[in-house]
Motif scaffolding. Structure first.
Motif, short mmCIF file in Angstrom:
data_model
loop_
_atom_site.label_atom_id
_atom_site.label_comp_id
_atom_site.label_asym_id
_atom_site.label_seq_id
_atom_site.Cartn_x
_atom_site.Cartn_y
_atom_site.Cartn_z
N ARG A 127 48.23 21.66 31.64
CA ARG A 127 47.29 22.12 30.61
C ARG A 127 45.86 22.07 31.12
NH1 ARG A 127 48.67 18.76 27.28
NH2 ARG A 127 46.98 17.24 27.48
N SER A 163 58.30 25.68 28.02
CA SER A 163 57.01 25.00 28.12
C SER A 163 55.99 25.84 28.89
CB SER A 163 57.18 23.65 28.80
OG SER A 163 57.76 23.80 30.09
N ARG A 166 54.75 28.43 26.45
CA ARG A 166 53.88 27.80 25.45
C ARG A 166 52.51 27.47 26.04
NH1 ARG A 166 58.49 24.62 24.10
NH2 ARG A 166 57.52 22.87 25.20
N ALA A 169 50.42 30.50 25.74
CA ALA A 169 50.13 30.80 24.34
C ALA A 169 49.08 29.86 23.78
CB ALA A 169 51.41 30.72 23.51
N ARG A 170 49.19 28.56 24.10
CA ARG A 170 48.24 27.58 23.56
C ARG A 170 46.86 27.73 24.17
NH1 ARG A 170 52.44 22.38 23.65
NH2 ARG A 170 53.56 22.95 21.73
#
Length: 375
Positions: A127, A163, A166, A169-170
């Motif tokens: 992230r 994951s 995601r 997307a996040r």
């Protein structure tokens, strides 16, 4: 403002739209130490990326040569556009990079690449690394000075862990495009014959040769000018990244007697092609460029030849140029004992390529998608 491939009537300067941060965000997750990667890191970066690909169930692997080439790329500055995360023992555990094709004109693109070693996932490293990449991409776009629509993009295989999807997307990415990986049986018991294709004179099928490579680049830029997200390739871009290039499997179609006056009068004829025509240079009107990926054979469980790009100049579509070039490539694959012919295609390709491949016996095996932030 959200931009598309068609520029809006009024577009703010790229420096404003990119909203580039003055400083890049720090990566603290996982307790790794971070530095720019260098060409000397190519072997360990290759090992890291292949561990990521294996964990993501990818059907391909990187070679040391491919990774080493990336450090010679005209599309990034390794000192500012790469980041390598090392654990306490100095072992690479994460890698990220940003590439920006220098030939972009009407759409300015940046692509994010890399990943986190599967043993270090779930710690928030991915992230924070993605946030760093996006921030750096914004800086690269702002510094480009190209006041055109812009895009930050990354790819994910359809069968990659949820994951990974995601993560994009996040971070504000949207699913922008979908691609299918296709294959066609060549030598198996159920394989159908590769079609024989005759071209009308003065069109002529020839093997790829170095003296026609520049003419092929010009053909590619014309062939793909109506494709989503495509931009002209500079000479440096076109010649880069050929460690897996298979010239023995690549074929061109040339026009031995082009209608120069008609082509020069065509408003879609680009300036470089026009100059080549006036100079009497050869005119490549279609091409099939292939690669050989031996390291992927055990991963996929079979041998194959891979068509990297297939294209036809717009003025020459409808004359079976693509079929002739592709069939020549398939015959070359088969002659070298390859079981399948493989390629990938944009599911929304405007030239009808998906239908062409289906008519020739290509079938989908898997797919991928492009995630994008449009600026």
């Amino acid at each position: 403002m959200t931009a598309t491939d068609d520029a809006p009537a009024a577009l703010a300067p790229i420096a404003e739209r990119a909203a580039a941060p003055a400083t890049l965000p720090a990566i603290t997750a996982g307790g790794l130490s971070w530095r720019a990667a260098t060409r000397d890191d190519a072997p360990v970066v290759c090992d890291l990326l292949n561990a990521v690909l294996a964990a993501d169930r990818a059907t391909y692997r990187m070679t040391p040569q491919e990774v080493a080439e990336s450090f010679d790329s005209p599309m990034r500055d390794d000192a500012t556009d790469t980041l390598l995360g090392l654990d306490g023992d100095g072992v690479p555990r994460a890698f990220g990079s940003i590439v920006a094709p220098p030939g972009d004109t009407t759409l300015v693109r940046t692509y994010l690449e890399g990943g986190v070693h599967p043993e270090r996932r779930g710690e928030g490293i991915g992230r924070e690394l993605l946030a760093w990449q996006v921030a750096r991409a914004r800086q690269v776009l702002a510094a480009s000075g190209k006041d055109a629509p812009a895009r930050i993009a990354g790819f994910a295989d359809d069968h990659a862990p949820e994951s990974r999807h995601r993560l994009f997307a996040r971070a504000g990415f949207r699913e922008a495009r979908f691609y299918h990986d296709l294959r066609r049986d060549l030598t198996g018991p159920d394989a159908t014959p590769v079609p024989e294709v005759s071209l009308d004179a003065p069109l002529r099928l020839v093997p790829w040769s170095a003296d026609l490579d520049e003419a092929t680049r010009l053909a590619h830029n014309d062939a793909f000018r109506d494709h989503w997200g495509s931009q002209p390739q500079s000479r440096e871009q076109w010649a880069h990244g050929r460690s897996e290039f298979a010239p023995q499997w690549s074929f061109l179609v040339v026009d031995d007697a082009p209608d120069v006056e008609a082509l020069l009068a065509d408003p879609h004829t680009d300036a470089e092609t026009a100059a080549a025509l006036r100079a009497g240079e050869p005119l490549v009107v279609g091409y099939e460029i292939a690669g050989r990926y031996d390291e992927d054979f055990p991963v996929q469980g079979y041998t194959f030849g891979y068509t990297e790009i297939l294209g036809v100049r717009r003025a020459y579509r409808g004359r079976r140029v693509a079929v002739a070039a592709l069939a020549a490539g398939m015959r070359a694959f088969a002659a070298d004992g390859m079981r399948y012919a493989c390629l990938d295609v944009d599911t929304a390709n405007p030239s009808g390529a998906h239908g062409l491949y289906a008519s020739l016996g290509y079938e989908k095996t898997t797919g991928s998608r492009l995630y994008a932030i449009d600026l």
